[in-house]
Scaffold this active site. Structure first.
Site, PDB file in Angstrom:
ATOM      1  N   HIS A   1      -2.292   6.468  -4.397  1.00 32.69           N
ATOM      2  CA  HIS A   1      -2.210   5.003  -4.458  1.00 32.69           C
ATOM      3  C   HIS A   1      -2.584   4.636  -5.895  1.00 32.69           C
ATOM      4  CE1 HIS A   1      -3.247   0.803  -2.929  1.00 32.69           C
ATOM      5  NE2 HIS A   1      -3.856   0.837  -4.097  1.00 32.69           N
TER       6      HIS A   1
ATOM      7  N   ASP B   1       4.500   1.534   4.500  1.00 32.83           N
ATOM      8  CA  ASP B   1       3.162   0.971   4.254  1.00 32.83           C
ATOM      9  C   ASP B   1       2.837  -0.099   5.309  1.00 32.83           C
ATOM     10  OD1 ASP B   1       0.652   0.577   3.210  1.00 32.83           O
ATOM     11  OD2 ASP B   1       1.318  -0.395   1.364  1.00 32.83           O
TER      12      ASP B   1
HETATM   13 ZN   LIG Z   1      -1.549   1.967  -0.777  1.00 34.75          ZN
END
Ligand SMILES: [Zn+2]
Length: 449
Positions: free
Chosen positions: A184, A310
């Site tokens: 991330h 996501d």
């Molecule tokens: Zn993320």
């Protein structure tokens, strides 16, 4: 021990020529010209009129937040995987930012077992890179890899592994079991207090900006680290034109990097922040129209390997508040395929065979999931999704299978409809509606291994 045999009449495997496809005993047993398959009629034979429908390998999501354990008020493994099946998925990777964090063999096995019990899709837990997502000590990556959950994807998603020495060690460590670190990419100091994309809109409406460089600097660092240690890196939800350029450069150099884009970054822009509606608050933030065009181009030319949802369910109380206080994230499992169809297929940028690649084959390969993302051929596991591309629907957030209503597409008309989903030959979705696994005979309920 009998199982239902399904005959899909006139389906188009990967969008190609129509065929009759027969599913029996968990596998594809026949693929033949329409009318040419040989199936004796019987009580346990179900015919599905699939004229014009596209038959894809079951979709695989490398990036799902199922929220269990810990935030069952937002989503459970059962509700999230039911939503996944409705969206055409047969396997999902469950992110590690639960409570407790999935940073031990015990927690990843718990999530894996919950997935098996629910029976909607195969659940592959993602293991945390650092203990408690704290960014200070490596978690027990080897123990998670050796556990019954056989973890191969490791991520602190929600947080960035920003310490370069920890990132280096993680990249080195996962090589031992063919794992991958999914980063991330968010430089924490550059995004302190950030609320939305840094640019014209953030300046005009007065929300703290989140610069593209905060994402791009981490990706640039990490591709070089991956090259240095000879390991495999996956970039989560890349969202900027610059990120696409860096990944393109890295691949050109032979670095073993893969990248994902979310459906929402393929279609939505930071202009939506002008509404101050926190439905559009997401991490990474919605970017500019130029970035949207760049990620579409990157997906079309193969720089970006996959679309990953996501899917980030949140309770009403965590989203129905002022922008600054609201949680980051939006749901996506039930709309992902439709957004890909609208932005990439209906615009001529991807074929349905390409869709199979970016939503099934590639994510299965990156996550080392053996039985998914396979060709639509005789003898292959019957993990399949049947789509009617000519249909359309107006998204109703309240009518979705996910336990949370934070879809950014409520009220929008999206193309296509998932007609049926099959997990090892058992229908999890028929005629667009979920089929409760408990209603299936026990003999049909295969294990997830
Ligand atoms: Zn993320």
């Amino acid at each position: 021990m009998t199982t239902t045999t399904y005959v899909l009449r006139g389906a188009r495997p990967l969008g190609g020529e129509p065929a009759d496809v027969v599913l029996a005993d968990g596998v594809i047993t026949q693929v033949a010209a329409p009318g040419a398959v040989d199936v004796p009629a019987g009580d346990d034979v179900v015919e599905i009129a699939a004229d014009g429908h596209v038959l894809l390998p079951g979709l695989v999501d490398l990036h799902t937040h199922l929220r269990e354990p810990g935030r069952e008020d937002a989503e459970t493994v059962a509700s999230g995987t039911r939503a996944a099946a409705v969206g055409g998925f047969t396997a999902v990777h469950a992110m590690a930012n639960t409570s407790p964090v999935a940073d031990t063999a015990g927690v990843v096995e718990q999530v894996w077992r919950l997935g098996q019990e629910a029976g909607w899709v195969d659940v592959h837990p993602v293991g945390a890179v650092t203990v408690g997502l704290g960014g200070e000590r490596l978690a027990e990556l080897g123990a998670m890899a050796d556990s019954a959950a056989r973890v191969r994807v490791f991520s602190d998603d929600g947080k960035c592994v920003h310490d370069p020495i920890l990132m280096r060690r993680a990249l080195e460590y996962v090589k031992a079991f063919d794992g991958v670190v999914a980063q991330h990419a968010q430089e924490p100091r550059l995004t302190e207090g950030a609320q939305m994309n840094e640019g014209v809109v953030s300046a005009e409406i007065g929300l703290a900006g989140w610069p593209a460089v905060a994402e791009e600097a981490i990706i640039a660092r990490d591709v070089l680290l991956a090259e240095h240690v000879g390991s495999r890196l996956h970039v989560c939800h890349l969202s900027t034109a610059g990120s696409v350029e860096i990944v393109r450069w890295a691949k050109g150099r032979g670095i073993d990097v893969t990248a994902e884009v979310t459906p929402h970054h393929l279609i939505l822009t930071d202009e939506l922040a002008r509404t101050y509606d926190p439905t559009y608050k997401v991490n990474p933030p919605l970017r500019t129209a130029e970035d949207v065009e760049a990620v579409r181009q990157g997906l079309a030319d193969g720089t970006i390997d996959i679309v990953a949802t996501d899917h980030a369910p949140h309770t009403r109380e965590n989203k129905d508040c002022e922008w600054g206080a609201a949680a980051f994230g939006m749901t996506g499992l039930e709309t992902a395929l439709a957004v890909v169809q609208q932005t990439m297929v209906d615009t001529g940028r991807l074929s349905w065979a390409d869709v199979a690649r970016v939503l099934s084959t590639n994510p299965a390969r990156i996550g080392r999931v053996a039985d998914h993302g396979r060709p639509v051929e005789v003898g292959e596991p019957a993990n399949l999704t049947l789509v009617d591309p000519a249909a359309s629907r107006t998204v109703d957030g309240a009518a979705q299978a996910t336990a949370s209503g934070n879809t950014p597409f409520a009220g929008r008309e999206l193309p296509g409809r998932v007609v049926a989903t099959f997990l090892r030959g058992r229908a999890t979705v028929l005629d667009g509606a979920p089929v409760e696994p408990a209603a299936a005979p026990a003999a049909q309920r295969g294990g997830a291994r």
